[in-house]
Design a protein around this motif. Structure first.
Motif, PDB file in Angstrom:
ATOM      1  N   GLN A  39      39.619  45.587  72.460  1.00 21.60           N
ATOM      2  CA  GLN A  39      40.437  46.677  72.023  1.00 21.60           C
ATOM      3  C   GLN A  39      39.360  47.104  70.868  1.00 21.60           C
ATOM      4  O   GLN A  39      37.651  46.451  70.481  1.00 21.60           O
ATOM      5  CB  GLN A  39      40.916  45.425  70.786  1.00 21.60           C
ATOM      6  N   VAL A  40      39.356  48.639  71.060  1.00 25.56           N
ATOM      7  CA  VAL A  40      38.282  49.057  70.004  1.00 25.56           C
ATOM      8  C   VAL A  40      38.305  48.420  68.305  1.00 25.56           C
ATOM      9  O   VAL A  40      38.454  47.604  67.499  1.00 25.56           O
ATOM     10  CB  VAL A  40      38.069  50.700  69.831  1.00 25.56           C
ATOM     11  N   ASP A  41      36.988  48.414  67.875  1.00 24.58           N
ATOM     12  CA  ASP A  41      37.047  48.067  66.486  1.00 24.58           C
ATOM     13  C   ASP A  41      37.085  49.003  65.474  1.00 24.58           C
ATOM     14  O   ASP A  41      36.867  50.596  65.818  1.00 24.58           O
ATOM     15  CB  ASP A  41      35.403  48.234  65.933  1.00 24.58           C
ATOM     16  N   GLY A  42      37.934  48.061  64.222  1.00 30.83           N
ATOM     17  CA  GLY A  42      38.574  48.840  63.464  1.00 30.83           C
ATOM     18  C   GLY A  42      40.019  49.494  62.908  1.00 30.83           C
ATOM     19  O   GLY A  42      39.899  50.279  62.607  1.00 30.83           O
ATOM     20  N   LEU A  43      40.643  49.010  64.534  1.00 34.87           N
ATOM     21  CA  LEU A  43      42.007  49.426  64.605  1.00 34.87           C
ATOM     22  C   LEU A  43      42.347  48.441  63.285  1.00 34.87           C
ATOM     23  O   LEU A  43      42.439  47.612  63.068  1.00 34.87           O
ATOM     24  CB  LEU A  43      42.537  48.486  65.757  1.00 34.87           C
ATOM     25  N   ASP A  44      43.622  49.364  62.971  1.00 41.33           N
ATOM     26  CA  ASP A  44      44.527  48.473  61.561  1.00 41.33           C
ATOM     27  C   ASP A  44      45.940  48.971  62.288  1.00 41.33           C
ATOM     28  O   ASP A  44      46.497  49.407  62.753  1.00 41.33           O
ATOM     29  CB  ASP A  44      44.440  49.795  60.521  1.00 41.33           C
ATOM     30  N   ILE A  45      46.549  48.038  62.067  1.00 40.66           N
ATOM     31  CA  ILE A  45      47.754  47.322  63.114  1.00 40.66           C
ATOM     32  C   ILE A  45      48.928  47.307  61.329  1.00 40.66           C
ATOM     33  O   ILE A  45      48.735  46.160  62.092  1.00 40.66           O
ATOM     34  CB  ILE A  45      47.873  46.788  64.098  1.00 40.66           C
TER      35      ILE A  45
END
Length: 120
Positions: A39-45
């Motif tokens: 998973q790429v860094d900085g994802l907001d789920i």
């Protein structure tokens, strides 16, 4: 090559509105699947009011709406799991009779193409 599903195989699932994984299916934009997706860094789920998840991040061109199964696949993209391991983990999580190889590979290909995941 097992990473590229062949629509001519008899076992290839036909899409149906009653298929619980239909939401995961997307056009194969690049066809590429990393060996160890991360998973790429900085994802907001975040969970939306309609029980879907909104995935956004500074590196994404646009936010993406995913269902719980897609988010689980995304969370399994730790850089430690191969696509085959993710298939087995998803099969166990949903107690499926058969392994959802096509669904997982299509989602991983989509996620890689839109920037949700990268290679290890």
């Amino acid at each position: 090559d097992w990473r590229t599903p062949d629509a001519d195989y008899a076992w290839y699932p036909r899409y149906s509105s009653t298929d619980v994984f239909e939401f995961l299916r997307a056009d194969l934009r690049s066809g590429e699947v990393p060996s160890y997706p991360r998973q790429v860094d900085g994802l907001d789920i975040s969970l939306t009011q309609d029980d879907l998840y909104l995935v956004s991040g500074a590196r994404l061109a646009e936010p993406h709406r995913l269902n719980g199964a897609a988010v689980l696949i995304l969370e399994l993209c730790s850089g430690d799991n191969t696509p085959a391991q993710i298939v087995c983990l998803l099969q166990a999580a949903f107690d499926l009779e058969s392994a959802p190889e096509v669904v997982v590979l299509e989602f991983l290909s989509f996620a890689y193409a839109v920037g949700l995941i990268r290679g290890k």
